[in-house]
Design a protein around this motif. Structure first.
Motif, PDB file in Angstrom:
ATOM      1  N   TYR A 147      10.509   2.710  -1.069  1.00  0.00           N
ATOM      2  CA  TYR A 147      11.208   2.759   0.224  1.00  0.00           C
ATOM      3  C   TYR A 147      11.771   1.388   0.562  1.00  0.00           C
ATOM      4  CZ  TYR A 147       8.887   7.228   0.632  1.00  0.00           C
ATOM      5  OH  TYR A 147       8.457   8.507   0.392  1.00  0.00           O
ATOM      6  N   GLN A 190       7.639  -3.549   5.567  1.00  0.00           N
ATOM      7  CA  GLN A 190       8.161  -2.319   6.183  1.00  0.00           C
ATOM      8  C   GLN A 190       7.538  -2.078   7.555  1.00  0.00           C
ATOM      9  OE1 GLN A 190       7.341   0.609   3.119  1.00  0.00           O
ATOM     10  NE2 GLN A 190       8.851  -0.255   1.715  1.00  0.00           N
ATOM     11  N   ARG A 213       7.630  -3.565  -6.398  1.00  0.00           N
ATOM     12  CA  ARG A 213       7.046  -2.269  -6.764  1.00  0.00           C
ATOM     13  C   ARG A 213       7.100  -1.403  -5.516  1.00  0.00           C
ATOM     14  NH1 ARG A 213       1.302  -0.133  -7.196  1.00  0.00           N
ATOM     15  NH2 ARG A 213       1.447   1.521  -8.756  1.00  0.00           N
ATOM     16  N   HIS A 214       8.242  -0.789  -5.307  1.00  0.00           N
ATOM     17  CA  HIS A 214       8.375   0.022  -4.095  1.00  0.00           C
ATOM     18  C   HIS A 214       9.379   1.149  -4.286  1.00  0.00           C
ATOM     19  CE1 HIS A 214      12.261  -1.791  -2.418  1.00  0.00           C
ATOM     20  NE2 HIS A 214      12.030  -2.469  -3.524  1.00  0.00           N
ATOM     21  N   CYS A 260       5.508  -6.170   1.067  1.00  0.00           N
ATOM     22  CA  CYS A 260       5.975  -4.831   0.701  1.00  0.00           C
ATOM     23  C   CYS A 260       5.746  -3.842   1.846  1.00  0.00           C
ATOM     24  CB  CYS A 260       5.323  -4.396  -0.604  1.00  0.00           C
ATOM     25  SG  CYS A 260       6.312  -3.157  -1.446  1.00  0.00           S
ATOM     26  N   LEU A 261       4.636  -3.099   1.844  1.00  0.00           N
ATOM     27  CA  LEU A 261       4.371  -2.205   2.970  1.00  0.00           C
ATOM     28  C   LEU A 261       4.275  -3.026   4.263  1.00  0.00           C
ATOM     29  CD1 LEU A 261       3.634   0.820   3.675  1.00  0.00           C
ATOM     30  CD2 LEU A 261       1.277   0.027   3.743  1.00  0.00           C
ATOM     31  N   GLY A 273       0.830  -1.193   0.000  1.00  0.00           N
ATOM     32  CA  GLY A 273       0.000   0.000   0.000  1.00  0.00           C
ATOM     33  C   GLY A 273       0.866   1.244   0.000  1.00  0.00           C
ATOM     34  N   PHE A 274       0.205   2.358  -0.163  1.00  0.00           N
ATOM     35  CA  PHE A 274       0.913   3.639  -0.204  1.00  0.00           C
ATOM     36  C   PHE A 274       0.223   4.609   0.731  1.00  0.00           C
ATOM     37  CE2 PHE A 274       1.913   1.403  -3.991  1.00  0.00           C
ATOM     38  CZ  PHE A 274       3.226   1.709  -4.246  1.00  0.00           C
TER      39      PHE A 274
HETATM   40  N1  GLN Z   1       4.722   2.538  -0.053  1.00  0.00           N
HETATM   41  C1  GLN Z   1       5.802   1.627   0.078  1.00  0.00           C
HETATM   42  C2  GLN Z   1       6.960   1.963  -0.837  1.00  0.00           C
HETATM   43  O1  GLN Z   1       6.809   2.750  -1.738  1.00  0.00           O
HETATM   44  C3  GLN Z   1       5.341   0.223  -0.185  1.00  0.00           C
HETATM   45  C4  GLN Z   1       4.901   0.003  -1.595  1.00  0.00           C
HETATM   46  C5  GLN Z   1       4.047  -1.190  -1.782  1.00  0.00           C
HETATM   47  O2  GLN Z   1       3.534  -1.741  -0.829  1.00  0.00           O
HETATM   48  N2  GLN Z   1       3.847  -1.567  -3.012  1.00  0.00           N
HETATM   49  O3  GLN Z   1       8.040   1.462  -0.685  1.00  0.00           O
END
Ligand code: GLN
Length: 607
Positions: free
Chosen positions: A516, A437, A513-514, A433-434, A406-407
């Protein structure tokens, strides 16, 4: 010949080559006739046939599903197939589209961000696709305008017909050539009658004319209404939609009628009479428990052979291949719905009301569930209201959770709270991904004592930026252009959970696809606290998989493993999560044994 002379000769040769290039580029452009149709050099008419799928009445009926199922049946017969989605919108790719409106953004191995239908094709065909399989109006117009600036139209006024439609045909023929496909499956987004896809439909009419008899098979997807107040199926809207298509000069060869229940013979007859399509080619595509059952529905009606006959390519098929492939597929579909056990997986996320925004995750869970014999129930968790006080209520009854990609900042504290809870209560966790993190932030705060740990995406000036923007992305500004995108290899650390679930392979490939990532300066502190980074980029200090060895199953990845999960190859990380959730629910189960039972289909991910 002295040096200067040599230089002049070289220069001349270059000039001749340049002008030859230019001529080659425009040689197939007939400027003084109306037959403008750029054809790639080497293209052989008739080698490739086209199946063109369009929608009437409304969008979202499952053109991609129908098209991919039909493509699968032909692929099983030994034919080479290549799908392409033609999108009406002007965006060049789907990168900046809101998943809430358009469904998830699907990322291909080459980094193309595209429509979620490409995911359906990849899963159904078990085939990696590339940017040549995805086309938008934005790409077509950009190409036409570039050519115009380049002088490629040699003095002609540039028009929708023939230049824009010509560009569309060029894209299809290029795909046919590059892929060496027997059949290209063209899916036109939206519905017949949309202004934005009108030129695609016109291009298809032209293509059928230019390629000749038996070159194209037109499929129209339509919708049969079933108003509960009437208690009968109504085909008028379908008839009107088909009429609109025929007014555009396209005679459908096959009609697929979407409906909640099987479409009655009478409704099919009405559609047939109205559209000149024989009844046997008016197909009822009613709701089915799983989209993976649709190929057999099509097969039972003989639609696969109807298409082969229409395209006159019956002689290209190999029935022995079909027998093997079909048996393999049936091994998989026979297990659908046969589960006697179930697990509940909680998914947190801000698009919780729209299932399409999590299509790949839901598919990956379905694949893993079928492989392991579990029905996977989903429990959506809206995290904006989750606090340390009420988290136990939100997570009651879940056997495992996923925090997806997510973003932005909405709901992130709630996600961190959920992760804290499942880490401490030993509930299986998969962070994507998110979600990876957020797991790092939670661990840094609650285990490593970095109470101010945060991501700079959420709080740009934070004191402990454990998640920060990638160094190489820092210079690039603006949305859409600064992501780490596409497939990358991951080195797996031996003797870790990741190593076990990936079948003891040391290198695997996943899609990213990130923007960060974990700031490398915190790695030591995090590892000291008990996190293990079991997957890293081979050449850079980019952390790609994490796990907590003291937890039964706690994994996160910077990648999106859901994008590469396939029915016949469930993704190991999802197999791991569902198996671990099963062990939580049914304590007599053993994680290692469950994972090993699926190992055969897992090999696929190793590079
Ligand atoms: N927002 C986070 C990033 O840009 C994670 C992206 C995502 O979950 N696709 O790194």
């Amino acid at each position: 010949m002295d040096v200067r002379e040599g230089e002049i000769m070289k220069d001349k040769r270059k000039q001749t080559n340049d002008s030859r290039d230019l001529l080659a580029r425009v040689s197939d452009v007939s400027t003084d006739s109306e037959y403008f149709s750029p054809i790639p050099t080497g293209y052989r008419k008739g080698k490739c046939r086209y199946v063109i799928v369009m929608g009437t009445v409304m969008s979202g009926l499952g053109k991609g599903i129908f098209s991919s199922c039909l493509a699968k049946l032909l692929q099983d017969k030994g034919l080479k197939v290549a799908p392409i989605k033609l999108e009406g919108y002007l965006n060049v790719d789907s990168g900046t589209l809101n998943p809430f409106r358009h469904g998830e953004v699907f990322v291909l191995d080459d980094g193309m961000e595209c429509d979620m239908d490409l995911g359906t094709y990849e899963r159904m065909l078990d085939q990696d696709l590339s940017r040549s399989n995805f086309c938008t109006s934005g790409q077509i117009y950009s190409e036409v305008l570039n050519k115009e600036r380049h002088g490629d139209y040699l003095g002609r006024d540039v028009q929708m017909i023939p230049h824009v439609t010509g560009e569309v045909k060029l894209r299809l023929r290029r795909l046919a050539m590059e892929s060496e496909a027997d059949v290209v499956f063209v899916e036109i987004g939206g519905t017949v009658g949309d202004l934005e896809n009108a030129f695609y439909i016109e291009a298809m009419r032209e293509l059928a004319y230019e390629e000749g008899l038996n070159s194209c098979c037109f499929v129209a997807l339509t919708y049969i209404l079933e108003p509960s107040t009437l208690g009968e199926q109504k085909s008028k809207a379908a008839q009107l939609g088909l009429k609109q298509l025929m007014q555009l000069g396209i005679q459908p060869d096959i009609i697929a009628c979407r409906c909640e229940h099987p479409v009655s013979e009478q409704a099919r007859q009405k559609v047939s009479v109205y559209s000149n399509v024989p009844l046997k080619r008016v197909f009822s595509m009613h709701d089915s428990a799983s989209i993976y059952m649709i190929p057999s529905l099509l097969r039972e009606c003989g639609l696969d052979f109807e298409v082969l006959r229409l395209l006159k390519i019956e002689d290209r098929i190999d029935l022995r291949t079909e027998r093997d492939q079909w048996a393999r597929w049936c091994d998989f579909t026979d297990r659908i719905g046969k589960d006697t056990r179930e697990v509940t997986v909680g998914i947190t996320g801000k698009y919780t009301s729209v299932r399409d925004s999590y299509a790949s995750i839901l598919n990956a869970l379905e694949h893993a569930g079928i492989a392991l014999g579990y029905k996977v129930r989903i429990c959506w968790i809206e995290t904006t209201e989750v606090t340390e006080r009420n988290v136990a209520v939100y997570l009651k009854g879940v056997d495992g959770i996923i925090v997806p990609g997510g973003f932005g900042t909405r709901g992130t504290e709630g996600k961190i709270t959920c992760i804290h809870y499942v880490r401490e209560h030993k509930i299986p966790y998969l962070g994507l991904c998110l979600g990876f993190q957020m797991a790092v932030i939670e661990f840094a705060r609650n285990v490593c004592g970095l109470t101010k740990a945060q991501s700079t995406e959420i709080e740009p000036g934070c004191i402990e930026p454990v998640i920060d923007i990638l160094p190489e992305q820092k210079q690039i500004e603006g949305l859409g252009g600064n992501m780490r995108l596409g497939g990358h290899d991951i080195r797996i650390k031996p003797d870790t959970m990741a190593w076990k679930i990936f079948g003891q392979e040391e290198s695997v490939r996943m899609r990213f696809r990130h923007r960060y990532e974990v700031d490398p300066k915190y790695i030591e502190a995090l590892e000291k606290g008990g996190i293990m980074f079991s997957g890293k980029a081979p050449e850079y200090p980019i952390m790609q998989i994490l796990e907590i060895p003291s937890h039964p199953f706690f994994m996160g990845t910077q990648a999106h493993p859901c994008l590469t999960s396939r029915p016949l190859h469930p993704h190991p990380m999802f197999v791991g999560l569902v198996a671990a959730a099963g062990c939580k629910r049914y304590p007599q189960e053993n994680l290692q044994d469950s994972i090993e039972a699926c190992q055969g289909c897992i090999r696929h991910y190793c590079v």
